[in-house]
Structure formats: structure tokens, C-alpha cells
Design a protein around this motif. Structure first.
Motif, PDB file in Angstrom:
ATOM      1  N   PHE A 103       0.846  -1.097  -0.087  1.00 50.67           N
ATOM      2  CA  PHE A 103       0.083   0.084   0.171  1.00 50.67           C
ATOM      3  C   PHE A 103       0.937   1.264  -0.012  1.00 50.67           C
ATOM      4  CE2 PHE A 103       0.323  -1.499   4.416  1.00 50.67           C
ATOM      5  CZ  PHE A 103       0.799  -0.278   5.148  1.00 50.67           C
ATOM      6  N   SER A 104       0.361   2.429  -0.253  1.00 55.27           N
ATOM      7  CA  SER A 104       0.984   3.674  -0.347  1.00 55.27           C
ATOM      8  C   SER A 104       1.129   4.465   0.680  1.00 55.27           C
ATOM      9  CB  SER A 104       0.245   4.494  -1.567  1.00 55.27           C
ATOM     10  OG  SER A 104       0.240   3.776  -2.746  1.00 55.27           O
ATOM     11  N   ALA A 105       2.352   5.252   1.194  1.00 55.38           N
ATOM     12  CA  ALA A 105       2.561   6.087   2.205  1.00 55.38           C
ATOM     13  C   ALA A 105       1.479   7.356   2.011  1.00 55.38           C
ATOM     14  CB  ALA A 105       3.784   6.522   2.239  1.00 55.38           C
ATOM     15  N   SER A 106       1.166   7.481   0.598  1.00 54.03           N
ATOM     16  CA  SER A 106       0.263   8.769   0.496  1.00 54.03           C
ATOM     17  C   SER A 106      -1.133   8.140   0.279  1.00 54.03           C
ATOM     18  CB  SER A 106       0.839   9.623  -0.790  1.00 54.03           C
ATOM     19  OG  SER A 106       0.668   8.820  -1.794  1.00 54.03           O
ATOM     20  N   ASP A 107      -1.932   8.774   0.851  1.00 55.01           N
ATOM     21  CA  ASP A 107      -3.575   8.380   0.676  1.00 55.01           C
ATOM     22  C   ASP A 107      -3.939   8.439  -0.928  1.00 55.01           C
ATOM     23  OD1 ASP A 107      -4.648   7.418   3.270  1.00 55.01           O
ATOM     24  OD2 ASP A 107      -4.681   9.382   3.921  1.00 55.01           O
ATOM     25  N   SER A 108      -3.441   9.616  -1.218  1.00 53.42           N
ATOM     26  CA  SER A 108      -4.090   9.772  -2.869  1.00 53.42           C
ATOM     27  C   SER A 108      -3.647   8.625  -3.810  1.00 53.42           C
ATOM     28  CB  SER A 108      -3.437  11.228  -3.255  1.00 53.42           C
ATOM     29  OG  SER A 108      -3.992  12.168  -2.515  1.00 53.42           O
ATOM     30  N   HIS A 109      -2.294   8.217  -3.605  1.00 58.44           N
ATOM     31  CA  HIS A 109      -2.001   7.111  -4.435  1.00 58.44           C
ATOM     32  C   HIS A 109      -2.937   5.912  -4.017  1.00 58.44           C
ATOM     33  CE1 HIS A 109       0.676   4.183  -6.532  1.00 58.44           C
ATOM     34  NE2 HIS A 109       0.590   4.572  -7.112  1.00 58.44           N
ATOM     35  N   ASN A 110      -2.742   5.623  -2.946  1.00 51.24           N
ATOM     36  CA  ASN A 110      -3.413   4.278  -2.423  1.00 51.24           C
ATOM     37  C   ASN A 110      -4.892   4.203  -2.898  1.00 51.24           C
ATOM     38  OD1 ASN A 110      -2.442   2.108  -0.984  1.00 51.24           O
ATOM     39  ND2 ASN A 110      -4.308   2.604   0.481  1.00 51.24           N
ATOM     40  N   GLN A 111      -5.362   5.458  -2.845  1.00 55.63           N
ATOM     41  CA  GLN A 111      -6.911   5.304  -3.245  1.00 55.63           C
ATOM     42  C   GLN A 111      -7.080   5.197  -5.005  1.00 55.63           C
ATOM     43  OE1 GLN A 111      -9.913   5.796  -1.968  1.00 55.63           O
ATOM     44  NE2 GLN A 111      -9.473   6.998  -0.071  1.00 55.63           N
ATOM     45  N   ALA A 112      -5.994   5.780  -5.645  1.00 53.05           N
ATOM     46  CA  ALA A 112      -5.982   5.483  -6.993  1.00 53.05           C
ATOM     47  C   ALA A 112      -5.723   3.926  -7.340  1.00 53.05           C
ATOM     48  CB  ALA A 112      -4.843   6.349  -7.716  1.00 53.05           C
ATOM     49  N   PRO A 242       0.565   1.730 -13.343  1.00 50.96           N
ATOM     50  CA  PRO A 242      -0.541   2.398 -14.326  1.00 50.96           C
ATOM     51  C   PRO A 242      -1.260   3.483 -13.633  1.00 50.96           C
ATOM     52  CG  PRO A 242      -1.013   0.132 -13.483  1.00 50.96           C
ATOM     53  CD  PRO A 242       0.419   0.349 -13.234  1.00 50.96           C
ATOM     54  N   PHE A 243      -1.055   3.481 -12.038  1.00 53.46           N
ATOM     55  CA  PHE A 243      -1.880   4.305 -11.258  1.00 53.46           C
ATOM     56  C   PHE A 243      -1.057   5.535 -10.846  1.00 53.46           C
ATOM     57  CE2 PHE A 243      -3.751   0.240 -11.016  1.00 53.46           C
ATOM     58  CZ  PHE A 243      -5.005   0.397 -11.774  1.00 53.46           C
ATOM     59  N   ALA A 244       0.306   5.842 -11.356  1.00 52.20           N
ATOM     60  CA  ALA A 244       1.177   6.740 -10.999  1.00 52.20           C
ATOM     61  C   ALA A 244       1.618   7.562 -12.002  1.00 52.20           C
ATOM     62  CB  ALA A 244       2.363   6.042 -10.152  1.00 52.20           C
ATOM     63  N   PRO A 245       1.211   8.751 -12.539  1.00 47.52           N
ATOM     64  CA  PRO A 245       1.331   9.407 -13.719  1.00 47.52           C
ATOM     65  C   PRO A 245       2.833   9.928 -13.467  1.00 47.52           C
ATOM     66  CG  PRO A 245      -0.869  10.062 -13.079  1.00 47.52           C
ATOM     67  CD  PRO A 245      -0.171   8.992 -11.814  1.00 47.52           C
TER      68      PRO A 245
END
Length: 307
Positions: A103-112, A242-245
Motif C-alpha cells: 500500500f502507499s504512504a500517500s492516501d491519494s496514490h493508495n486511493q488510485a 498504471p496508477f502513478a502518472p
């Protein structure tokens, strides 16, 4: 052979992180062929797939089939990406025993990426650990966006340390620190890996890097020097999220091996890796990003590493 010290092992992640952005599918049989070829060459560990939804990440759709065709001995060297307890349960039922809970340290990336908050992923981790333990398996704590997030920018190191120290991660055998976007620099990598080694529970430290800004190998060597003993790479520098521009290919497995020179890696091994890598990337219609592969095809024939 100029082996890099301190020593670290390579985990090749071509079959997961390498493939997930490609537009073409690999059959189960082709994936098994590559996995077994890498194991036969001496690659110590591999990431062989993901439990991400096949409609979201099509190249991962046959992961359970791949797991089901591998022997228990082969699976002992293989890791599967998971994000929920249900993922662990399904992969374990197919035969997997090594799980990378990410999972991601940042909420925004984890949501994406996963569709939930970082806190939700943390809250579910004890159940994932219990399932892994129930089948005699191992589970990693993998923290994506440990340095930067494509939506939020810089991620504070204290955020990563807090996750690593959270009691709900107790039971993870390893911790993976991921430079998901390849935007970190060597001093930054060394600092965070050093803090993980000094300030968090004793676990094997894994570094997962990308070469977006050309520092993949430099960051990998910095991570090893700071305490990482397993490092991720992908054949030909294939890969990306694919979820990290803004995320491009992984650090090349060939470049990591050429830089670190483990005792099993020889010019003959490189020749075989180049053959596997070039055929795969041609098959996928992907560019060759590895400078080591390009160098191995040069005309400097007096150099023993040139093919």
C-alpha cells in the motif's frame, strides 16, 4: 569480479511490475518459461504476478494460473503482489507462500491504486499476516510512494517510519521501500533506508527503484550501502505503475547485476539474460532501456562482458 560490498541479492520483478503497463498479454506458458529460465540462471528471488483485478491490470489476469503451475520449490523463490487479506487467501489457495502486501504512504496514490485509504490498508494487514502464517508463508510490508507521490508531491520520511513502526505491521518478515516514481536521489535513499534500519523493527530491508530520472542504479547502490539486502529490478528496464502518472520503467536487472557482480553472475550469465530480455521486449513491442544490454551489444570486443 569486483563484487559490490556490502552484498545484496536481486529480485527480478519483470513478471509483475515489469509487465503491468504493457499493452500485450503473455500466456501462462510464456511466463513460466521466463520464470524458470531466470531461476536456472541463478536469480535468487522473483516477483511473478499480482492479485490486482484483471480488468484493471490485464497483464496480471493469469497470475493464479502461473502460481498453480509452479512447484513448491519454485514458489519458495517467488513473491506475489497482494493488497488485501482476500488476495492473500486466493494466492495461498493456488499455492503461493510469499506475499508482498503493498500500500502507499500517500492516501491519494493508495486511493488510485487500491481504492482505499492508507489507514484502511494498515487496518487490514493483521488479517493478511494471519492468513500468510496459517499456510507457513512469509509476508512483506511494501510501502509504495515512500519518497514522492504523483498527486501530493514529497512524502515526509517520518510518514514512512510511522508506518514501519505501526504495531499492525508486526509479523512482516521484510519491509520494501519503494521509489515508485523514480524521483529520489541517492542521498535521500540512503537517509531513509538508514532510518528504517535504525528506527524500525528488525526486518530484511528491500529497495524497489525506478529509473525515471536516470538514477535507478545509483539509488540501488545507495540503498545497499545503507542496509538494503534485497533490491528489485526488471529485465531491460521494463515497467511502471498504471496508477502513478510520471512513473517509467524499473531499474534494469542487467544494470543492477553488472554493478553489483554477485558471484553467480558471469559474462555467460549476462549473455543469456540479454537473450531473454531482448526477445521479451521485442515480443511486447517495448523499447530496450538497459544501458548494460546496449553496452553488451557494442563493438568493444576486448571487454569480457561484450557478447
Amino acid at each position: 569480479m569486483y563484487e559490490f560490498a556490502p552484498a545484496a541479492q536481486l529480485r527480478d520483478v519483470t513478471m509483475r511490475d515489469g509487465l503491468q503497463l504493457t499493452g500485450k498479454m503473455l500466456s501462462t506458458e510464456r511466463k513460466l518459461e521466463i520464470i524458470r529460465a531466470l531461476v536456472d540462471l541463478g536469480v535468487p528471488e522473483l516477483e511473478i504476478g499480482s492479485m490486482a483485478r484483471g480488468d484493471k491490470v490485464p497483464p496480471m489476469a493469469n497470475t493464479l494460473d502461473v502460481i498453480g503451475e509452479l512447484t513448491a520449490e519454485e514458489l519458495s523463490q517467488c513473491w506475489v503482489w497482494v493488497a488485501t487479506p482476500r488476495h492473500v487467501e486466493k494466492a495461498a489457495a493456488a499455492g503461493a507462500r510469499n506475499f508482498q502486501y503493498c500500500f502507499s504512504a500517500s492516501d491519494s496514490h493508495n486511493q488510485a491504486n487500491i481504492g482505499r485509504t492508507t489507514e484502511d490498508s494498515l487496518a487490514a494487514m493483521p488479517a493478511a499476516i494471519d492468513i500468510a502464517r496459517s499456510v507457513g508463508g512469509a509476508i512483506e510490508l511494501c510501502i509504495a510512494t515512500s519518497f514522492t507521490c504523483p498527486f501530493e508531491g514529497a512524502v515526509p520520511a517520518d510518514r514512512v517510519i510511522a508506518i514501519a513502526d505501526d504495531e499492525r505491521t508486526t509479523g512482516a518478515t521484510d519491509i520494501v521501500i519503494a521509489d515508485t516514481l523514480g524521483q529520489a536521489v541517492p542521498t535521500q535513499v540512503a537517509s531513509l533506508i538508514g532510518r528504517v534500519a535504525a528506527e524500525t523493527p528488525s526486518r530484511r530491508i528491500v529497495f524497489h527503484g525506478h529509473d525515471t530520472w536516470g538514477l535507478g542504479v545509483a539509488n540501488t547502490l545507495a540503498a545497499i550501502s545503507a542496509g538494503a539486502t534485497l533490491v528489485d529490478g526488471s529485465l531491460g528496464g521494463l515497467g511502471g505503475c498504471p496508477f502513478a502518472p510520471g512513473a517509467s520503467g524499473n531499474t534494469s536487472s542487467e544494470e543492477i547485476l553488472f554493478a553489483t557482480r554477485p558471484n553467480w553472475f558471469t559474462p555467460g550469465t549476462l549473455t543469456a539474460l540479454v537473450d531473454i530480455s531482448e526477445k521479451l521486449l521485442t515480443e511486447l513491442g517495448e523499447p530496450m532501456r538497459s544501458k548494460t544490454v546496449q553496452g553488451a551489444r557494442s563493438e568493444a570486443s576486448a571487454f569480457e562482458w561484450v557478447l
